[in-house]
Design an enzyme around this catalytic site. Structure first.
Site, mmCIF file in Angstrom:
data_model
loop_
_atom_site.group_PDB
_atom_site.id
_atom_site.type_symbol
_atom_site.label_atom_id
_atom_site.label_comp_id
_atom_site.label_asym_id
_atom_site.label_seq_id
_atom_site.Cartn_x
_atom_site.Cartn_y
_atom_site.Cartn_z
ATOM 1 N N GLN A 131 0.840 -1.197 0.000
ATOM 2 C CA GLN A 131 0.000 0.000 0.000
ATOM 3 C C GLN A 131 0.874 1.246 0.000
ATOM 4 O O GLN A 131 1.695 1.437 0.889
ATOM 5 C CB GLN A 131 -0.877 -0.033 1.248
ATOM 6 N N SER A 134 1.507 6.669 2.455
ATOM 7 C CA SER A 134 2.292 7.595 3.283
ATOM 8 C C SER A 134 3.500 8.127 2.537
ATOM 9 O O SER A 134 4.098 7.436 1.716
ATOM 10 C CB SER A 134 2.785 6.881 4.542
ATOM 11 N N SER A 166 5.228 -1.339 3.987
ATOM 12 C CA SER A 166 5.515 -2.714 4.407
ATOM 13 C C SER A 166 5.518 -3.620 3.190
ATOM 14 O O SER A 166 4.604 -3.563 2.367
ATOM 15 C CB SER A 166 4.446 -3.212 5.384
ATOM 16 N N GLU A 249 -7.582 -0.991 7.025
ATOM 17 C CA GLU A 249 -6.313 -1.076 7.744
ATOM 18 C C GLU A 249 -6.556 -1.039 9.247
ATOM 19 O O GLU A 249 -5.988 -1.805 10.004
ATOM 20 C CB GLU A 249 -5.391 0.078 7.352
ATOM 21 N N GLU A 377 -2.611 9.586 18.521
ATOM 22 C CA GLU A 377 -3.295 10.887 18.467
ATOM 23 C C GLU A 377 -4.382 10.891 17.394
ATOM 24 O O GLU A 377 -5.487 11.409 17.610
ATOM 25 C CB GLU A 377 -2.276 12.004 18.197
#
Lengths: 410, 372
Positions: A131, A134, A166, A249, A377
């Site tokens: 994936q 990011s 990953s 996810e 967070e």
């Protein structure tokens, strides 16, 4: 209240158990290493074989529709299979990203041609996915990503960089979110693509993590050219497409397990101190009680979620707390268990460190769990907004063209 | 897997919620807080008539036969309403009489308990300290009780007390005492939570009847454990109410041009309360099942529910005040009703450290059993 399966569930459980008993070894201390370790050639080979077996037996895509190679089963059957599989030493960690996140996104938003090309090989384990969301400058704020896809005739040309990917070093396909319109507002200028990971223009570099292992990668794109048929969903609809992936996810990561109460309980019962076993120490007992109620609180929260699934309902909001609680608890347990080891707590040599250096390794891996799949967070923001219905953050960047949003130095 | 209360109990819960919202608002609690009444007698009578107090008492003994799971869902609503009634004491006394009373005592005592006509209290503590057999100095000789118990929750309003005292054999037992009878002096005690009565009971040769069917400290522990489960539901009910209050306030209160609920400092605080509440709720569900089924791990389950519910209510009640700011610290706001009740409920069966230690002790025993 009761903890028994319905007759239909019991039948499915027996079928799953029979399959596993026929083809897999029961989990023992000695073969547990096959689960969760960073995949190498040997593990990848065994993972491929296992996936093919599961697909053959109809356990590889339990909830997917039959036309996508699935069994057409219920989420409850998925849970039952996972419970049964957890008792066996089978390879894990290779196909979860593809079958749990990427391919479901392709099924939801892709074309019939994309379904025909990608779904069956993924289910059979012939192709592995990663994936690509990011980026160095887009972590929690994924929609701030900068990798560009520019239309050139019938093709798209991709340039940029992804990170924390990953399995990119052994993946065949990647689900890539890229910016196609930098002049549109941040969330509106994104488009999703399926890209071949072994094509020229894709370079994968391993990232060495805190724990010394490397399962994450950086992925660089230099003039990677893909046809328009690689696009998933409409141009500019990438954010909506990507939310499908991210929701999957969070469900996937939320179910993970690791160093927990049972391990630290066994450790403090055996650890000899000046005043006898460490478990006699009131400070130790107090912490044990706190971890026990968090650990069992999560277990019974999963029972509540499973109950909803068993009744054909969607999981309730309580299912969102798992990862947040688990990650922090693991880090606390590891740190406290090392405190009890004194100076020897620094030693990571598995031959001499207590419990095969479990707590040392957990101390080093736990920070990653608090970040991956949504930081603590971000998880709190999600629970605050989706479960408690609190207002979203004031967004200073929402309605500005992406190209005019200030970028920081890090 | 069916880890949810039965539909009819969920209907009971919903009915209880709307009944209490209408009939036991915090205005009724405040009449007790301000000393206008010793407890909310109207609510007490009403829930007695509705059969709530007898939920865990069999129908042939005057109960409504809803079972312990029914008692638990009702306890949650009573906790959420922070009702000023001697409910917790009724739970403890019912467990004591069901456990240790003989058949005749059960027939004589439980119907009155179930309707609320007889108010009971449990007299265990004798001054500061968590429950311990050596701390029990009160004793019964020749059917007469001598000693001092304090604090006794609801001791000033109860008709009858179940008293933990030493017996002639040097053991410990549970005894029934008529508080209006001879040899009993009651003294009111001021307390952190004035919405629940606290008293000192001095016994000078008061007539005391043994509850003979269970004896020893183990019987006392069993009463505490079994009561801890519905009381944990009272605690999570209170914690739920605090989260609702804090959320509603934060959505309406504006500062810096925004609802304060939009600030992450507030959002994350509310999420931490939510997480603690959900963990406690799940532990409580398991304990409710274990209590209803008399499961072998009831002791562990009850302690886990107790520990997590105590932590959740403490966190929710103190952070609810924090979210309300200065307004939360006033007598007029309801926040302090919950803050007071949280501490009362956390203390009246023994404090959190004591229960944590018990929990680990149970786990050591269970683990040793498994190893053997």
């Amino acid at each position: 209240m009761d903890f028994a399966d319905t007759p239909g569930e019991a039948e499915f459980r027996a079928e799953a158990a029979a399959f596993l008993e026929r083809h897999a070894e029961p989990l023992t201390g000695a073969n547990a290493v096959i689960r969760g370790r960073v995949p190498d050639e040997e593990l990848l080979r065994r993972a491929r074989e296992w996936q093919a077996l599961k697909a053959e037996a109809g356990f590889a895509a339990i909830t997917w529709a039959p036309e996508h190679g699935g069994r057409g089963g219920t989420p409850m059957e998925q849970v039952i299979y996972a419970q049964e599989e957890a008792r066996f030493a089978v390879p894990r960690g290779v196909y979860e990203i593809g079958l749990g996140m990427c391919v479901p996104t392709v099924i939801t938003h892709g074309t019939p041609d994309q379904h025909a090309r990608h779904v069956a090989p993924a289910v059979r384990g012939e192709e592995i996915w990663c994936q690509l969301f990011s980026e160095p400058a887009a972590g929690s704020d994924v929609a701030g990503l900068r990798t560009r896809a520019v239309k050139d005739g019938e093709d798209w040309v991709i340039n940029g960089q992804k990170i924390w990917t990953s399995g990119a070093h052994y993946a065949d396909w990647g689900l890539l979110l890229a910016r196609t319109d930098p002049h549109a507002a941040k969330h509106a200028g994104l488009t999703m693509f399926v890209i071949p990971m072994r094509a020229p223009g894709v370079e994968v570099r391993r990232i060495k993590q805190v724990a010394g292992t490397s399962n994450f990668n950086e992925v660089f794109f230099t003039d990677l050219r893909v046809p328009d048929s690689a696009r998933v969903g409409a141009v500019g609809a990438g954010w909506k497409v990507g939310l499908t992936t991210l929701m999957n996810e969070r469900l996937t990561v939320g179910g993970s397990v690791g160093t927990d109460f049972d391990e630290v309980f066994a450790f403090v019962r055996d650890l000899d101190t000046e005043d006898g076993p460490a478990i006699r120490n009131p400070a130790v007992r107090e912490r044990l009680a706190e971890w026990y109620v968090r650990s069992r609180g999560l277990k019974y929260t999963r029972f509540r979620t499973i109950t909803r699934l068993s009744r054909g309902q969607t999981p309730g909001p309580e299912s969102s707390i798992g990862k947040l609680v688990t990650a922090g608890k693991m880090q606390e347990i590891a740190s406290f268990a090392l405190d009890l080891q004194g100076a020897a707590g620094v030693v990571t040599d598995r031959a001499v460190a207590p419990m095969g250096a479990l707590f040392q390794e957990t101390l080093l891996s736990a920070p990653g769990l608090r970040i991956a799949g949504g930081t603590d967070e971000i998880m709190r923001n999600i629970i605050a907004e989706r479960v408690l219905g609190l207002p979203g953050d004031v967004r200073v960047d929402r309605d500005r063209p992406f190209s005019e949003i200030p970028a920081g130095k890090r | 897997m069916n880890f949810e209360f039965a539909d009819e109990l969920l209907a009971v819960r919903d009915g209880a919620r709307s009944f209490l919202a209408k009939n036991a608002p915090t205005a009724a609690v405040r009449r007790v807080l301000d000393g206008e009444a010793p407890y909310d007698a109207a609510t007490w009578r009403a829930i007695g008539e509705l059969g709530w107090l007898g939920a865990a008492i069999p129908e042939e003994l005057g109960g409504s036969g809803l079972g312990h799971e029914g008692l638990c869902v009702l306890a949650e609503e009573i906790g959420a309403a922070v009702a000023a009634i001697p409910f917790t004491s009724a739970c403890m006394a019912a467990e004591a009489i069901l456990l240790a009373g003989d058949a005749e005592q059960q027939r004589a005592l439980l119907p009155g308990l179930a309707t609320g006509e007889t108010i009971f209290c449990l007299a265990l503590a004798e001054g500061p300290g968590n429950p311990h057999p050596r701390a029990v100095k009160a004793e019964v000789r020749g059917g007469r009780l001598t000693g001092t118990k304090w604090p006794v929750a609801d001791g000033g309003i109860a008709d009858r007390a179940v008293v933990v005292a030493g017996d002639a054999d040097g053991g410990i037992g549970l005894f029934l005492v008529e508080l209006a009878g001879p040899g009993v002096t009651r003294t009111a005690l001021e307390s952190l939570d004035p919405t629940r009565n606290q008293a000192r009971l001095d016994f000078a040769g008061a007539p005391a009847l043994p509850l003979p069917a269970a004896r020893g400290w183990a019987a006392v522990e069993a009463v505490l454990e079994r009561s801890a489960v519905p009381i944990a539901f009272e605690q999570i009910g209170g914690a739920r109410a605090c989260l609702d209050m804090a959320r509603d306030f934060a959505m309406e209160r504006h500062a810096f041009g925004r609802p304060i609920a939009s600030f992450q400092a507030i959002k994350h605080k509310l999420v931490d309360i939510y997480v603690a509440n959900e963990l406690a709720r799940s532990n409580c569900y398991y304990a409710a099942w274990a209590l209803g089924a008399d499961a072998p791990d009831l002791s562990t389950a009850a302690a886990a529910a107790r520990v997590s519910a105590t932590e959740a209510f403490h966190l929710a009640s103190k952070e609810n005040i924090q979210v309300h700011g200065g307004m939360g610290f006033t007598w007029a706001a309801d926040c302090h009703l919950y803050y007071r009740r949280a501490k009362l409920l956390s203390l009246m069966l023994g404090g959190a450290p004591w229960w944590k230690d018990r929990l680990v002790t149970r786990l050591e025993l269970t683990n040793a059993d498994q190893g053997a």
